[in-house]
Write an enzyme that holds these catalytic residues in place. Structure first.
Site, PDB file in Angstrom:
ATOM      1  N   HIS A 141       8.200  37.438  14.408  1.00 60.31           N
ATOM      2  CA  HIS A 141       8.972  37.490  13.336  1.00 60.31           C
ATOM      3  C   HIS A 141       8.801  35.993  12.616  1.00 60.31           C
ATOM      4  O   HIS A 141       9.724  35.052  12.348  1.00 60.31           O
ATOM      5  CB  HIS A 141      10.641  37.334  13.912  1.00 60.31           C
ATOM      6  CG  HIS A 141      11.500  37.395  12.688  1.00 60.31           C
ATOM      7  ND1 HIS A 141      11.769  36.775  11.662  1.00 60.31           N
ATOM      8  CD2 HIS A 141      12.649  38.175  12.801  1.00 60.31           C
ATOM      9  CE1 HIS A 141      12.958  37.167  10.792  1.00 60.31           C
ATOM     10  NE2 HIS A 141      13.472  37.974  11.742  1.00 60.31           N
TER      11      HIS A 141
ATOM     12  N   GLU B 156       6.075  39.835   8.916  1.00 59.70           N
ATOM     13  CA  GLU B 156       6.207  40.080  10.369  1.00 59.70           C
ATOM     14  C   GLU B 156       5.412  41.197  10.882  1.00 59.70           C
ATOM     15  O   GLU B 156       5.141  42.197  10.327  1.00 59.70           O
ATOM     16  CB  GLU B 156       7.637  40.436  10.889  1.00 59.70           C
ATOM     17  CG  GLU B 156       8.772  39.456  10.268  1.00 59.70           C
ATOM     18  CD  GLU B 156      10.156  40.033  10.801  1.00 59.70           C
ATOM     19  OE1 GLU B 156      10.313  40.622  11.666  1.00 59.70           O
ATOM     20  OE2 GLU B 156      10.883  39.714   9.835  1.00 59.70           O
TER      21      GLU B 156
END
Length: 313
Positions: free
Chosen positions: A170, A273
């Site tokens: 992330h 991501e």
């Protein structure tokens, strides 16, 4: 974790040392001829990466981030595992899994012959993790710091029962100004627009951000590029083991609501991501493994890209 003991066991003179970081968390500080980096042992999270002679850090790290056990650190490379997003089973478990809220074990540090530095962190199941997620596992994160930053997340199933995961790196990328950012490599891709009631849409051209963006792109292959005109650079993202890319920026209202972001922080980052999310579910066979890999490299921008945007306000 004892800093002195970590240095005795894993420090490498002139390259890798352990320091007490924010909140008393043990940090790993890397300085080699190619780049500098800071890694938090809590969360297994790269907080800083800056190649030599680059004026700006690759990573965004919130000045309001929490450094507190049980909370995620806002910025760098949080690890979402063994699920991405909310707890779909509605068991009260944390969003994005539990490993970003754990102290990882330092498995190994290395000075590579080509001048890179490598750190391997790991987690295994415990009675506590099995109350959250009832599976036996060994999880490793191999972080290589050189001219580029390479992350390899390795999931091993240490039991005779199959399990399934979703996951993501992330990563928060620092940008000069969000108004001068485009993301290439997603043209024509199908995506779930989570900021618009989960509608299924198709990307046309490069991604631009002028409002809240929360999208899960499907069937992604090949390289993605963040064109960061304000900093005069491109960030190249190469991945393996993934068919999903997530693009997120909270924009002004959500940024203001988040206590671990400053109100205008949305202007200074974008998350792109590398993920297995949505329908991209990974089956891990008994005693098998899977690998999710992302490589991040900064390149100087082409002049025509710099001329695409007016100066940011």
């Amino acid at each position: 974790m004892d800093i002195e003991q970590l240095n005795n066991d894993h420090g490498i003179a002139g390259q890798i040392k352990f320091i007490e970081g924010a909140g008393g968390f043990p940090f790993i500080k890397i300085d080699n001829a190619k780049a500098g980096a800071v890694i938090s042992v809590y969360g297994g999270q790269v907080l800083s990466f800056q190649p030599a002679n680059e004026p700006h850090n690759l990573m965004f790290l919130s000045e309001a981030a929490y450094y507190q056990a049980g909370k995620g650190i806002k910025g760098g490379t949080p690890i979402c595992w063994p699920w991405f997003g909310p707890d779909l089973e509605r068991l009260g478990r944390p969003a994005h899994g539990f490993v970003r809220n754990c102290f990882w074990n330092v498995i190994k540090t290395e000075a590579i012959t080509d001048g890179d530095s490598r750190v391997t962190l790991g987690l295994t199941d415990t009675p506590e993790t099995r109350t959250i997620w009832p599976h036996a596992f060994s999880l490793s994160l191999v972080i290589t710091v050189g001219e580029s930053l390479n992350l390899e997340l390795i999931t091993r199933n240490t039991s005779a029962q199959v399990f399934h995961i979703t996951q993501a790196l992330h990563t928060y990328f620092r940008v000069g100004h969000i108004d001068q950012v485009t993301i290439s490599g997603l043209d024509g891709a199908e995506y779930i627009d989570k900021a618009d009631n989960g509608l299924l849409k198709f990307q046309t051209g490069a991604v631009t951000i002028g409002t809240e963006v929360d999208r899960i792109y499907r069937g992604i292959e090949g390289e993605l590029i963040i064109n960061d005109a304000a900093f005069g650079r491109r960030i190249k993202i190469a991945s393996r083991g993934s068919k999903t890319a997530v693009v997120w920026n909270p924009w002004s209202a959500i940024s203001a609501e988040m206590s671990d972001l400053k109100d205008d922080d949305y202007k200074r980052f974008v998350c792109v991501e590398t993920a297995n999310a949505g329908s991209d579910i990974v089956k891990v066979s008994p005693y098998g493994e899977c690998r999710l890999v992302a490589n991040y490299r900064i390149e100087q921008a082409f002049p025509e890209m710099l001329n695409e945007f007016p100066p940011a306000a």
